[in-house]
Scaffold this motif. Structure first.
Motif, PDB file in Angstrom:
ATOM      1  N   ALA A 110      -4.776  11.000  -3.972  1.00  0.00           N
ATOM      2  CA  ALA A 110      -5.364   9.948  -4.799  1.00  0.00           C
ATOM      3  C   ALA A 110      -4.620   8.625  -4.667  1.00  0.00           C
ATOM      4  N   LEU A 111      -3.370   8.680  -4.199  1.00  0.00           N
ATOM      5  CA  LEU A 111      -2.554   7.471  -4.053  1.00  0.00           C
ATOM      6  C   LEU A 111      -2.537   6.949  -2.615  1.00  0.00           C
ATOM      7  N   THR A 144       0.832  -1.199   0.000  1.00  0.00           N
ATOM      8  CA  THR A 144       0.000   0.000   0.000  1.00  0.00           C
ATOM      9  C   THR A 144       0.870   1.253   0.000  1.00  0.00           C
ATOM     10  N   ASP A 201      -5.596   2.078 -11.970  1.00  0.00           N
ATOM     11  CA  ASP A 201      -6.675   3.016 -11.649  1.00  0.00           C
ATOM     12  C   ASP A 201      -6.190   4.146 -10.742  1.00  0.00           C
ATOM     13  N   THR A 202      -5.383   3.810  -9.720  1.00  0.00           N
ATOM     14  CA  THR A 202      -4.906   4.867  -8.822  1.00  0.00           C
ATOM     15  C   THR A 202      -3.898   5.771  -9.530  1.00  0.00           C
ATOM     16  N   ALA A 236      -5.935   8.125 -11.589  1.00  0.00           N
ATOM     17  CA  ALA A 236      -6.583   9.127 -10.745  1.00  0.00           C
ATOM     18  C   ALA A 236      -5.597  10.209 -10.314  1.00  0.00           C
ATOM     19  N   SER A 287      -2.101   0.832  -8.476  1.00  0.00           N
ATOM     20  CA  SER A 287      -2.688   0.123  -9.610  1.00  0.00           C
ATOM     21  C   SER A 287      -2.852   1.090 -10.781  1.00  0.00           C
ATOM     22  N   LYS A 327      -3.745   3.353  -0.729  1.00  0.00           N
ATOM     23  CA  LYS A 327      -4.235   2.445  -1.769  1.00  0.00           C
ATOM     24  C   LYS A 327      -3.065   1.699  -2.408  1.00  0.00           C
TER      25      LYS A 327
END
Length: 338
Positions: free
Chosen positions: A280-281, A256, A289-290, A293, A287, A284
């Motif tokens: 945004a990171l 993470t 997607d991140t 974002a 990935s 998480k």
């Protein structure tokens, strides 16, 4: 041929002597290290100091120190040349983003003269400012020097010249600190607070202060625990200033992202940290997607002006691309250290 104006050249042997010389010479004096920024500016009459105080013979500005006291890991003298930064094997392993940025600056000949402190204090740039005196006179100058209007944004009350340092975004992303010394003594300033979003008053450093050293955070205890990277957009593979710079720093907890910072260069008058991109990171996994974002979050506040190379709308689009590339590189590095 552009010629330097007449000036008095002083060469102090200690930091204390340099500060005293500046106090005696007053506001018409400037410090100089490698001179790769100041002297060309003087030839174009962008800066016209009557006295130039060289810092190249001051030993306090050349020191390096490994501390590892839990907060500060390495102390770099601001007088180290950019070439010297990239030849320390242990430093290359622990602070790869700093070495990346230093090696991106200009050409080998200029890196042999240009210094760490000089690049961190580099003058902001603009197509209407970085011209000869005669060219600037023909358009009635600009507010950064001798004029009253910003030709990039004529209705604006401020100058929009952009930051052109490669190392500054990296230092902000790393959370580095700068030691300044002047007549009032010494003070430590976080890298992010050293810069102003103003093309004229782009530093919080006072004119009589010297940037003495840069304090970098302690290196990661284990490989891959934290990492940083720097990507640069420019027309040619060398020499050119950044049209866009992206510094990305990331700290991991297992799989993470525990914390992250994304800092943009070349899109404002200061290295612009995009807090929403880091958010945004945070918390998480890294990935597709991140990453997308974070790249989108960095894209929105990036507002390049029409004052440097390339079309400004294309430069804004490249923010997404370069943030994505930087984060993908950090992800690949992480996968190799697990």
């Amino acid at each position: 041929m552009l010629r330097l104006p007449l000036f008095t050249y002083l060469q102090p042997r200690t930091l204390k002597e340099a500060v005293a010389m500046k106090a005696d010479a007053g506001p018409d004096a400037s410090y100089v290290a490698g001179g790769t920024d100041l002297y060309p500016n003087m030839k174009r009459r962008q800066q016209e100091p009557k006295t130039v105080i060289s810092l190249m013979a001051v030993p306090e500005l050349k020191a390096t120190e490994r501390r590892n006291d839990g907060t500060v890991g390495t102390v770099l003298g601001a007088g180290l040349t950019l070439s010297e930064l990239s030849v320390l094997p242990s430093f290359r392993r622990s602070y790869r983003a700093v070495v990346q940025a230093a090696e991106f600056v200009s050409t080998p000949l200029l890196r042999n003269m240009g210094t760490l402190g000089g690049n961190l204090c580099l003058d902001t740039r603009c197509n209407y400012y970085d011209q000869t005196y005669e060219w600037r006179k023909a358009i009635d100058f600009c507010m950064k020097k001798d004029g009253h209007i910003c030709w990039v944004a004529p209705s604006s009350p401020r100058c929009w010249a952009v930051t052109s340092s490669d190392l500054a975004p990296v230092m902000v992303a790393l959370g580095a600190e700068y030691l300044l010394a002047g007549p009032a003594g010494e003070r430590v300033v976080p890298a992010a607070r050293f810069y102003n979003n103003d093309g004229i008053n782009y530093l919080t450093k006072q004119p009589d202060e010297v940037l003495v050293e840069v304090r970098l955070p302690a290196p990661a205890p284990a490989p891959g625990e934290w990492d940083a990277v720097y990507h640069k957009l420019r027309r040619r593979g060398s020499f050119d200033f950044p049209v866009l710079g992206v510094a990305a720093w990331m700290r991991w907890e297992r799989d993470t992202v525990a914390d992250a910072r994304i800092v943009l260069g070349g899109v404002a008058s200061y290295p612009q940290e995009v807090a929403d991109a880091g958010a945004a990171l945070r918390g998480k996994p890294l990935s597709a997607d991140t990453i997308a974002a974070a790249a989108e979050a960095a894209y929105h506040p990036a507002k390049p002006m029409d004052n440097t190379d390339f079309d400004l709308s294309w430069r804004k689009q490249m923010t997404r691309v370069y943030v994505t590339r930087a984060l993908e590189e950090l992800g690949r590095r992480r996968s190799t250290t697990r």
